[in-house]
Design a protein around this motif. Structure first.
Motif: not given
Lengths: 285, 274
Positions: A261-262, A278-281
């Motif tokens: 996961i980055k 939150a940014r990833l989601m």
């Protein structure tokens, strides 16, 4: 220029006896002016020994300690002046309080420096403000205060000397989270206002990550890592091998990126992690 | 500060180390009595030999043993000089400076006295402090004083006080060291200034030290009560002192040595110059 520099410093306990122990081995470090440097290491790794070398409480067995490029032991009679410039707060400093009032106790250091009374009382107000105590404690007996308040008074006693380098040995050990935050914030404020160099020992990686620019890792008397916070905490395996750790939340991020996961590995606080996740989601939606 | 060792216990194994502490205390007392019984050159020589035997049997390097004599060198020298100059003997003096006369008896007296003090210190320190840990020493004292319980003396409590005091010497020294460093970091100066200034400089050390000893005492009392300590009544021991054959043997040997000294004193005296 480096504010403090240790050059090939070694230190021995019980030299010349059967119990001789080498507490520091050939330490070479430079500490940048105005930085907050964290010192971490397991119990008995030589942290406290190193701190006592910085203000000349102990003399290095071998090697030199430089303050602003000058060997602090060049004039052994003037070591007292070095101690005013490098203020050391020892472990559990609350046990060193001795005066009848908080005010007198904080004044002990500045008085030894030979300052005028006006100067001293100004410094007391300033110091008490840094550690987040209200001026009405000044007339109280230090033995009537709570443990956390005593600790803050003791730290104020060193800050009142306005040291160019403030050295703290586990200033937050044994305090509740709020007491810890007050003290660490005070240290941060002191650096912001005076531009002093701070060296701080702690076992809390979370505190170190939040506070420090640079980190030095000691293990068995040797410097094993010395770099910026991000450099040191990227070596999580190395740290774990010598019995230390990275902050929990950083570990989580490392694990996530190990699973493909980055995420940003350089995250040290919960709030930053929340934002990152939150940014990833959002990205995946 | 760190170099100060508590007591003089020297941790090696030797027949003397293994003796029961009670026996060692009795032996030390007997030995001291014997030292003062010696009254002529033959018994003095035998005494020196016995001291050498004790040193060798204890496995303690001679250098360390001689260190224990160092602090009293001045007293030894002082008594020797007093004896040499102030003893009035019979016959003509060896040296006559008018105001001072030195007689051969004075020199002999001085030599005897120096030997006695020397053997006294070496013998008793090897039998007790060098070869017995402070804790087993207090244990031995408690057992030896046991009979005094019958007349109402709190022997166990005394021994416990001694044990705790010994236990806390290194702790308090470490603490004193820390407090001293903390005050030095705030610019305290303990080495310069007049006597009064230096005495005043001790206040910042003594007050925190007192307050922390009281804290330690309270904590220790609580910890002991939590573990159901209620004095010596019905208390069993982890280390039970046992008198073994070797202890009896040592006791017999020292008594025999004492008898030999007395015999030499009585029977050999007429044939000796002093």
């Amino acid at each position: 220029m480096a504010k403090i520099k240790l050059e090939n410093v070694s230190f021995f306990y019980g030299k010349g006896t059967a119990y001789c122990k080498e507490a520091l081995k050939n330490v070479n470090i430079e500490i940048k002016e105005g930085s907050i440097t964290g010192l971490i290491g397991h119990t008995g790794s030589g942290k406290s020994t190193m701190l006592q070398l910085l203000n000349g409480l102990s003399t290095p067995g071998e090697g030199k300690v430089y303050l602003d490029g000058v060997d602090i032991w060049e004039k052994p009679k003037e070591i007292g002046k070095v101690r005013y410039r490098v203020g050391l707060v020892m472990q559990y400093p609350e046990y060193q309080l001795f005066e009848e009032t908080v005010e007198k106790d904080i004044a002990f250091g500045p008085k030894n420096m030979g300052l005028s009374n006006e100067e001293i009382s100004e410094r007391i107000r300033e110091a008490i403000d840094f550690v987040g105590l209200s001026p009405d404690v000044l007339q109280k007996n230090p033995f009537d205060l709570s443990g956390g308040q005593k600790r803050r008074v003791a730290i104020a006693g060193v800050i009142a000397m306005r040291p160019e380098v403030l050295v703290l040995d586990e200033p937050a050990a044994g305090l509740d989270p709020q007491g810890r935050d007050v003290i660490l914030d005070g240290v941060f404020k002191y650096r912001e206002k005076t531009g002093a160099t701070i060296i701080i020992v702690s076992h809390s990686m979370e505190d170190m990550a939040r506070l420090c620019d640079d980190i030095i890792v000691l293990s068995h008397g040797e410097v094993v890592l010395h770099g910026t916070r991000d450099e040191v905490f990227s070596e999580s395996q190395m740290l774990e091998r010598i019995g230390l750790a990275v902050p929990q939340i950083t570990l989580l991020m490392h694990e996530l990126s190990a699973r493909g996961i980055k995420v940003n590995n350089g995250i040290y606080t919960e709030s930053a992690a929340v934002e990152e996740i939150a940014r990833l989601m959002k990205g995946t939606k | 500060m760190k170099s100060i060792s508590l007591g003089q216990y020297y941790a090696v194994d030797s027949p003397i180390h293994r003796l029961d502490p009670r026996i060692k205390i009795v032996l030390a007392v007997l030995y001291i009595v014997i030292v003062f019984l010696c009254s002529n050159i033959a018994s003095m020589a035998l005494l020196l030999v016995s001291a050498l035997v004790i040193v060798l049997a204890s496995n303690i390097p001679i250098k360390i043993v001689l260190k224990s004599v160092k602090p009293i060198l001045f007293i030894i020298a002082f008594t020797a000089i007093i004896n040499i100059f102030w003893t009035k003997g019979e016959g003509a003096p060896l040296l006559d400076l008018g105001f001072i006369q030195i007689y051969s008896k004075g020199i002999v007296n001085a030599i005897f006295l120096v030997t006695r003090i020397f053997v006294l210190i070496v013998g008793s320190s090897i039998l007790l402090t060098y070869t017995t840990t402070p804790i087993s020493l207090t244990d031995g004292i408690e057992r030896l004083l046991g009979p005094l319980k019958k007349i109402g003396l709190p022997v166990h409590d005394f021994a416990m006080i001694m044990t705790i005091a010994l236990r806390f010497i290194p702790t308090l020294m470490e603490e004193a060291d820390k407090i001293m460093n903390a005050q030095k970091a705030r610019g305290a100066d303990f080495t310069n200034g007049s006597l009064i200034q230096r005495a005043k400089a001790l206040i910042p050390i003594l007050i925190p030290l007192f307050s922390s000893s009281i804290r330690h005492a309270l904590d220790l009392a609580t910890a002991m009560e939590c573990r159901c300590y209620r004095g010596g009544e019905g208390r069993t021991r982890m280390k039970i002192l046992k008198c073994r054959a070797s202890d009896i043997l040592a006791l017999v040997a020292v008594i025999a040595f004492g008898v030999a000294i007395v015999c030499i004193n009585i029977f050999a005296a007429p044939y000796l110059p002093f």
